[in-house]
Design a protein around this motif. Sequence first.
Motif, short mmCIF file in Angstrom:
data_model
loop_
_atom_site.label_atom_id
_atom_site.label_comp_id
_atom_site.label_asym_id
_atom_site.label_seq_id
_atom_site.Cartn_x
_atom_site.Cartn_y
_atom_site.Cartn_z
N PHE A 106 0.82 -1.22 0.00
CA PHE A 106 0.00 0.00 0.00
C PHE A 106 0.85 1.27 0.00
CE2 PHE A 106 0.88 0.07 4.52
CZ PHE A 106 0.80 1.41 4.86
N LYS A 107 2.09 1.15 0.46
CA LYS A 107 2.94 2.34 0.55
C LYS A 107 3.22 2.96 -0.81
CE LYS A 107 5.13 1.31 4.98
NZ LYS A 107 4.58 -0.03 5.32
N ASP A 139 9.73 -2.86 3.32
CA ASP A 139 8.66 -2.33 2.46
C ASP A 139 8.77 -0.84 2.15
OD1 ASP A 139 7.37 -4.60 1.87
OD2 ASP A 139 5.55 -4.17 3.01
N GLY A 252 1.06 -0.19 12.13
CA GLY A 252 2.41 -0.15 12.70
C GLY A 252 2.71 1.26 13.18
N ASN A 253 2.99 2.14 12.23
CA ASN A 253 3.20 3.55 12.57
C ASN A 253 1.90 4.34 12.60
OD1 ASN A 253 5.78 4.47 13.33
ND2 ASN A 253 6.56 4.01 11.28
N PHE A 254 0.79 3.70 12.26
CA PHE A 254 -0.56 4.29 12.33
C PHE A 254 -0.79 5.41 11.32
CE2 PHE A 254 -2.96 2.27 15.77
CZ PHE A 254 -1.99 1.40 16.22
N GLY A 255 0.00 5.44 10.23
CA GLY A 255 -0.25 6.42 9.18
C GLY A 255 -1.50 6.06 8.38
N ASN A 256 -1.64 4.78 8.08
CA ASN A 256 -2.76 4.33 7.26
C ASN A 256 -4.10 4.58 7.95
OD1 ASN A 256 -3.47 3.26 4.81
ND2 ASN A 256 -2.88 1.16 5.30
N ALA A 304 6.33 -5.54 9.02
CA ALA A 304 6.14 -4.12 8.69
C ALA A 304 5.33 -3.42 9.78
CB ALA A 304 5.47 -3.96 7.33
N THR A 386 -2.62 -5.02 3.10
CA THR A 386 -1.60 -4.00 2.88
C THR A 386 -0.42 -4.45 2.01
OG1 THR A 386 -0.79 -4.64 5.06
CG2 THR A 386 -2.08 -2.61 4.92
#
Length: 437
Positions: A106-107, A139, A252-256, A304, A386
């Motif tokens: 998704f990145k 990723d 993970g980093n909660f950006g999505n 990831a 993802t």
Amino acid sequence: MKYYSTNKQAPQASLKEAVIKGLAGDKGLFMPEQIKSFTPEQIASMKNKSFHEIAYMVANAFFGEDVEPDVLKRIVEDTLSFDTPVVPVNDNIYSLELYHGPTLAFKDVGARFMARLLGYFIKKEGKEKVNVLVATSGDTGSAVANGFLGVPGIHVYVLYPKGKVSPIQECQFTTLGQNITALEIDGTFDDCQALVKSAFMDAELNNHMKLTSANSINVARFLPQSFYYFHAYAQLARQGKANELVFCVPSGNFGNITAGIFGYYMGLPVKRFIAANNRNDVFLEYLNTGIYNPRPSVSTIANAMDVGYPSNFARIIDLFGQKEDAYTAIKSLVTGYRYTDEEIAETMRKVYNEYGYLLDPHGACGYQALVDNKLAAQETGVFLETAHPAKFKGTVDEILKSDIEIPSKLREFMKGTKQSTNLSKEFSDFRNYLLNQ
Ligand SMILES: *Cc1c(COP(=O)(O)O)cnc(C)c1O
């Protein structure tokens, strides 16, 4: 549109400044000062629109004041050279497949959008070259390297831990050449990240060259991720399945998930969100206790999401804090689940055997959280798939006793020749290397 810092100690920035700087001067994260919402008519109209048209509507709400319409339209269309289809897994659970882009994760969406927006700003100024530093456990490096490949005025340095990324991942950023340099660091992912952080703080280095980051702290990388939430809504609305949507995001980093919550504030018709974690569960702990206790990450098969200090947590607190007590507000919209490696493997086997659907370890967390959340009959659950399972072929084959096919896009990368520069994990080595560029 102006962007303020979540720490509120830095001056407001323009979009261009926010994209080029990445992080605010007070080390906070940039937030748009305004979130424009769509009217119910606009939301309803999405049902009859293409992905490009929907994404442009969303992009225009964020970036329309700063980028000319035809340029923004082209950036959106160039970014989305692939679809993000919603695919049924069983009666009321759907997979939002975000892995049809060039590096099958998704990145790609955020990285491609950011590369084009940054490229546009640099071209307009006709100024200095911008150097993107990115530390990766796999990723992020591949999505960023491929997103920025060939963009004039930008050079990318990908730092990755020697021997600790899979061969499939490694070839996606070491075989490209042109404006992409792979740096193989004798250390861990944390060492790579520490080198990048030290570089941003080094005054002499920053005088020598313009440095920026391309992880999800950058507004140009994470905001475009809201596009596919609206597109998913539109696809399900066409089937009469979008009345009570529940989005579940492997995090993970909660950006999505933060991009999804921005969508919610813009009027995306979603009932609630679920954050699915692996054993790195600081967010779930926060939901349960109200106490946020970041700590070093542990390794899992959904690597990831091996994040112990989710960088976008500050954005979530800031967003909800504008409303009322942040903790109460977050709990009323977001629930959480966490899964061990054994549970992830069990879900992958079950979904493959019962429904014939191939999950990757990250998507498996998302699927299982929807099951455990016990959706009501009228609710539709959508988990974000993802990454393509083939990106984790070793793990997936071992769990499913399979030999899954590697898509041709991935096989192409594997034909290239690896080019990388070896460096120690000492900052002085990395610094000297950059000063000589
Ligand atoms: C980056 C990544 C995640 C986590 O996304 P965040 O935005 O950091 O929460 C989940 N799954 C895959 C496959 C990823 O690459």
